[in-house]
Design a protein around this motif. Structure first.
Motif, PDB file in Angstrom:
ATOM      1  N   SER A 189       0.358  -1.358  -0.043  1.00 20.32           N
ATOM      2  CA  SER A 189      -0.193  -0.198   0.120  1.00 20.32           C
ATOM      3  C   SER A 189       1.314   1.305  -0.100  1.00 20.32           C
ATOM      4  N   LEU A 190       0.573   2.250  -0.613  1.00 14.99           N
ATOM      5  CA  LEU A 190       1.065   3.618  -0.213  1.00 14.99           C
ATOM      6  C   LEU A 190       1.442   4.225   1.049  1.00 14.99           C
ATOM      7  N   SER A 191       2.790   4.886   1.011  1.00 17.19           N
ATOM      8  CA  SER A 191       3.335   5.466   2.127  1.00 17.19           C
ATOM      9  C   SER A 191       3.701   6.270   2.328  1.00 17.19           C
ATOM     10  N   GLN A 192       4.017   7.603   2.316  1.00 16.47           N
ATOM     11  CA  GLN A 192       5.215   8.026   2.592  1.00 16.47           C
ATOM     12  C   GLN A 192       7.001   7.652   2.876  1.00 16.47           C
ATOM     13  N   LEU A 193       6.452   6.634   3.758  1.00 20.90           N
ATOM     14  CA  LEU A 193       7.873   6.066   3.977  1.00 20.90           C
ATOM     15  C   LEU A 193       8.540   5.885   2.629  1.00 20.90           C
ATOM     16  N   THR A 194       8.145   4.592   2.004  1.00 22.23           N
ATOM     17  CA  THR A 194       8.092   4.274   0.890  1.00 22.23           C
ATOM     18  C   THR A 194       8.696   4.956  -0.347  1.00 22.23           C
ATOM     19  N   LEU A 195       7.640   6.430  -0.520  1.00 25.72           N
ATOM     20  CA  LEU A 195       7.861   7.570  -1.672  1.00 25.72           C
ATOM     21  C   LEU A 195       8.886   8.828  -0.992  1.00 25.72           C
ATOM     22  N   ASN A 196       8.824   8.531  -0.315  1.00 21.78           N
ATOM     23  CA  ASN A 196      10.026   9.176   0.165  1.00 21.78           C
ATOM     24  C   ASN A 196      11.664   8.967   0.328  1.00 21.78           C
ATOM     25  N   GLY A 197      11.425   7.755   0.348  1.00 19.39           N
ATOM     26  CA  GLY A 197      12.711   6.691   0.313  1.00 19.39           C
ATOM     27  C   GLY A 197      13.390   6.672  -0.846  1.00 19.39           C
ATOM     28  N   PHE A 198      12.628   6.595  -1.352  1.00 20.99           N
ATOM     29  CA  PHE A 198      12.715   6.333  -3.275  1.00 20.99           C
ATOM     30  C   PHE A 198      13.337   7.608  -3.399  1.00 20.99           C
ATOM     31  N   ASP A 199      12.330   8.728  -3.546  1.00 21.65           N
ATOM     32  CA  ASP A 199      13.138  10.061  -3.239  1.00 21.65           C
ATOM     33  C   ASP A 199      14.567  10.254  -3.007  1.00 21.65           C
ATOM     34  N   ALA A 200      14.739   9.632  -2.089  1.00 20.12           N
ATOM     35  CA  ALA A 200      16.040  10.513  -1.963  1.00 20.12           C
ATOM     36  C   ALA A 200      16.634   9.511  -2.050  1.00 20.12           C
ATOM     37  N   LEU A 201      16.806   8.463  -2.693  1.00 26.96           N
ATOM     38  CA  LEU A 201      17.406   7.563  -3.965  1.00 26.96           C
ATOM     39  C   LEU A 201      17.584   8.531  -5.231  1.00 26.96           C
ATOM     40  N   GLU A 202      16.579   9.767  -5.534  1.00 28.58           N
ATOM     41  CA  GLU A 202      16.576  10.409  -6.575  1.00 28.58           C
ATOM     42  C   GLU A 202      16.022   9.348  -7.582  1.00 28.58           C
ATOM     43  N   SER A 203      14.940   8.560  -7.396  1.00 29.38           N
ATOM     44  CA  SER A 203      14.865   7.380  -8.189  1.00 29.38           C
ATOM     45  C   SER A 203      13.042   7.767  -8.927  1.00 29.38           C
ATOM     46  N   ILE A 204      12.498   8.532  -8.602  1.00 26.02           N
ATOM     47  CA  ILE A 204      10.958   9.122  -8.180  1.00 26.02           C
ATOM     48  C   ILE A 204      10.881   9.779  -9.089  1.00 26.02           C
ATOM     49  N   ALA A 205      10.095   9.835 -10.653  1.00 27.44           N
ATOM     50  CA  ALA A 205      10.063  10.560 -12.370  1.00 27.44           C
ATOM     51  C   ALA A 205       8.311  11.529 -11.650  1.00 27.44           C
ATOM     52  N   ASP A 206       8.698  12.290 -12.081  1.00 34.25           N
ATOM     53  CA  ASP A 206       7.889  13.584 -11.814  1.00 34.25           C
ATOM     54  C   ASP A 206       6.687  13.132 -12.719  1.00 34.25           C
ATOM     55  N   GLN A 207       7.152  12.826 -13.566  1.00 30.97           N
ATOM     56  CA  GLN A 207       6.121  12.385 -14.730  1.00 30.97           C
ATOM     57  C   GLN A 207       5.701  10.764 -15.132  1.00 30.97           C
ATOM     58  N   ARG A 208       4.986  10.841 -16.269  1.00 32.42           N
ATOM     59  CA  ARG A 208       4.582   8.805 -15.855  1.00 32.42           C
ATOM     60  C   ARG A 208       6.174   7.726 -16.411  1.00 32.42           C
ATOM     61  N   CYS A 209       6.111   7.065 -15.660  1.00 33.13           N
ATOM     62  CA  CYS A 209       7.707   6.424 -15.784  1.00 33.13           C
ATOM     63  C   CYS A 209       7.696   5.563 -17.062  1.00 33.13           C
ATOM     64  N   ASN A 210       8.726   6.195 -17.501  1.00 27.60           N
ATOM     65  CA  ASN A 210       8.858   5.867 -19.291  1.00 27.60           C
ATOM     66  C   ASN A 210      10.139   4.872 -19.890  1.00 27.60           C
ATOM     67  N   PRO A 211      10.150   3.342 -19.352  1.00 29.36           N
ATOM     68  CA  PRO A 211      10.348   2.431 -19.275  1.00 29.36           C
ATOM     69  C   PRO A 211      11.639   1.962 -20.344  1.00 29.36           C
ATOM     70  N   PHE A 212      12.568   2.096 -20.859  1.00 33.86           N
ATOM     71  CA  PHE A 212      13.563   1.273 -21.444  1.00 33.86           C
ATOM     72  C   PHE A 212      14.227   2.974 -22.627  1.00 33.86           C
ATOM     73  N   SER A 213      13.370   3.907 -22.585  1.00 31.84           N
ATOM     74  CA  SER A 213      13.387   5.471 -23.319  1.00 31.84           C
ATOM     75  C   SER A 213      14.634   5.758 -22.813  1.00 31.84           C
ATOM     76  N   LEU A 214      15.090   6.349 -23.923  1.00 34.21           N
ATOM     77  CA  LEU A 214      16.955   7.149 -23.539  1.00 34.21           C
ATOM     78  C   LEU A 214      15.748   8.272 -22.873  1.00 34.21           C
ATOM     79  N   HIS A 215      14.787   8.687 -22.673  1.00 36.33           N
ATOM     80  CA  HIS A 215      14.603  10.061 -21.802  1.00 36.33           C
ATOM     81  C   HIS A 215      13.813   9.676 -20.449  1.00 36.33           C
ATOM     82  N   ARG A 216      14.589   8.314 -20.478  1.00 38.25           N
ATOM     83  CA  ARG A 216      13.854   7.649 -18.655  1.00 38.25           C
ATOM     84  C   ARG A 216      14.545   8.281 -17.407  1.00 38.25           C
ATOM     85  N   CYS A 217      13.770   8.240 -16.123  1.00 38.30           N
ATOM     86  CA  CYS A 217      13.961   8.958 -14.859  1.00 38.30           C
ATOM     87  C   CYS A 217      13.824   8.466 -13.720  1.00 38.30           C
TER      88      CYS A 217
END
Length: 400
Positions: A189-217
């Motif tokens: 389930s969604l939680s702040q711990l999870t979201l902010n943990g991945f954000d600390a790893l700079e792994s959260i995309a601000d837009q829809r994720c873009n798998p295998f794209s040159l522009h994936r973020c």
């Protein structure tokens, strides 16, 4: 080959794409990304695009207050579709012969977050807070107690491969003769711990994720629950092979050449008694992070060589459901092999179609895919710490 043939006899869903099999399948085949929503309460300082379950969740039953959290409510919703089959199995096998193995990485941590906020304001925890609500093992124990079972019950928590590995656990319980049915699945389930943990790893995309794209973020996070019943014998959808590996390359980065991923896929193929060119589709882990997509595309090329099958990542449709991802995507494979998929369609790969020239090009499913009969499907789950799992599902007996 496995010691015994194992069928996936029933499945229950509670996902961002819906709860009914035909609704979920329609969204998969149509590449419907509309179920991803913006939420302001999860990330500190900005909104997050997430896959959130919109279905109304059941009220918690009397006598189970210590388990009351959104994580377990999601699981209860998924349970509704298989509950009658479990009751029948209790009469047939006995309560001690039915096991429960659940994968999760969050459990009810959101309940703990709410309790801590309350504690800061009032100096004590709220009356409805019980620590067991957020214990990792609580989902399996709750399901066992709720269904009045007495067989083995435990949780697998290996990050993003958690609920893929439960299939191997269930397979072992059946093959060893300890159980006659095993309920397996995953929930997160969604939680702040999870979201902010991945954000600390700079792994959260601000837009829809873009798998295998040159522009994936980076990734989007999602939630959901999917449950299955496994039994010895044959059925319309079979659990054909399970592969597991632990390369332990890095605490959060995959092996750059995908050694562990290759090992897991090859194990699954060997156990299923299949050659790589017999796989008709691969549900990719496909998180849209720089390192995962690089590793996975290389691993796919090493396993399949010049016979790469159609493949796609479904995470742009649901978000990455972490501990539930293995079960969710196994559920998608179950749907593809089921009677619901009359057209033999495959999930669209939703992205900007900008190939990364540094990656081996994968045959990602597009609108012009020409359907072919589906017999053997693979689903991959690769986790932090190099805890990898690959599953193969096969079409079994013809549907009546």
């Amino acid at each position: 080959m496995t010691d015994m043939t194992i069928a996936i006899t029933h499945a229950g869903f509670c996902t961002p794409l819906g709860i009914e099999p035909h609704t979920i399948l329609q969204a998969l085949l149509g590449g419907d990304t509309s179920h991803m929503v913006q939420r302001d309460h999860l990330l500190f300082g900005r909104s997050a695009l997430v896959g959130e379950v919109s279905a109304e969740l059941p009220a918690f039953p009397d006598g189970f207050a210590q388990y009351d959290c959104r994580n377990n409510a999601l699981m209860l919703k998924a349970l509704a579709a298989i509950a009658s089959a479990v009751e029948t199995a209790k009469q047939r096998y006995g309560t001690a012969r039915i096991g429960v193995v659940i994968g999760t990485s969050t459990s009810g941590i959101a309940k703990g977050e709410q309790a801590l906020k309350y504690h800061r304001q009032h100096g004590q925890f709220p009356d409805d807070y019980h620590y067991v609500q957020q214990e990792l093992g609580s989902s399996a124990l709750f399901l066992r107690d709720y269904l009045q079972l007495t067989g083995p019950a435990y949780t697998v928590s290996t990050a993003c491969s958690s609920s893929a590995k439960v299939f191997a656990s269930g397979q072992r319980l059946l093959n060893s003769g300890l159980c006659d049915m095993v309920i397996v699945g995953g929930v997160d389930s969604l939680s702040q711990l999870t979201l902010n943990g991945f954000d600390a790893l700079e792994s959260i995309a601000d837009q829809r994720c873009n798998p295998f794209s040159l522009h994936r973020c980076g990734i989007n996070i999602g939630e959901g629950a999917v449950l299955f019943t496994l039994e010895r014998g044959t059925g319309p959808v079979m659990l054909a092979g399970c592969g597991e590996s632990a390369d332990a390359h890095h605490i959060s980065a995959p092996h750059p050449q995908g050694d562990g991923a290759v090992n897991a896929m090859q194990q699954a193929l060997t156990q299923a008694g299949l050659a790589a060119n017999q796989i008709d589709y691969v549900n990719l882990h496909g998180t849209a992070t720089q390192q995962n997509d690089t590793m996975e595309s290389r691993a796919m090329l090493r396993v399949f060589g010049g016979t790469l099958p159609p493949c796609s990542s479904t995470k742009p449709l649901t978000g990455h459901t972490l501990g539930a991802a293995g079960a969710l995507e196994a559920g998608f494979c179950w749907l593809l092999l089921s009677e619901f998929n009359h057209s033999n369609g495959l999930p669209l790969h939703c992205w900007d179609a900008e190939f990364d020239p540094e990656l081996p090009a994968l045959p990602l499913v597009s609108q012009d895919y020409q359907p072919k009969p589906l017999q053997h499907l693979m689903s991959n789950s690769f986790a932090f710490g190099g805890s990898n799992a690959s599953l193969i599902f096969s079409r079994g007996l013809s549907h009546e």
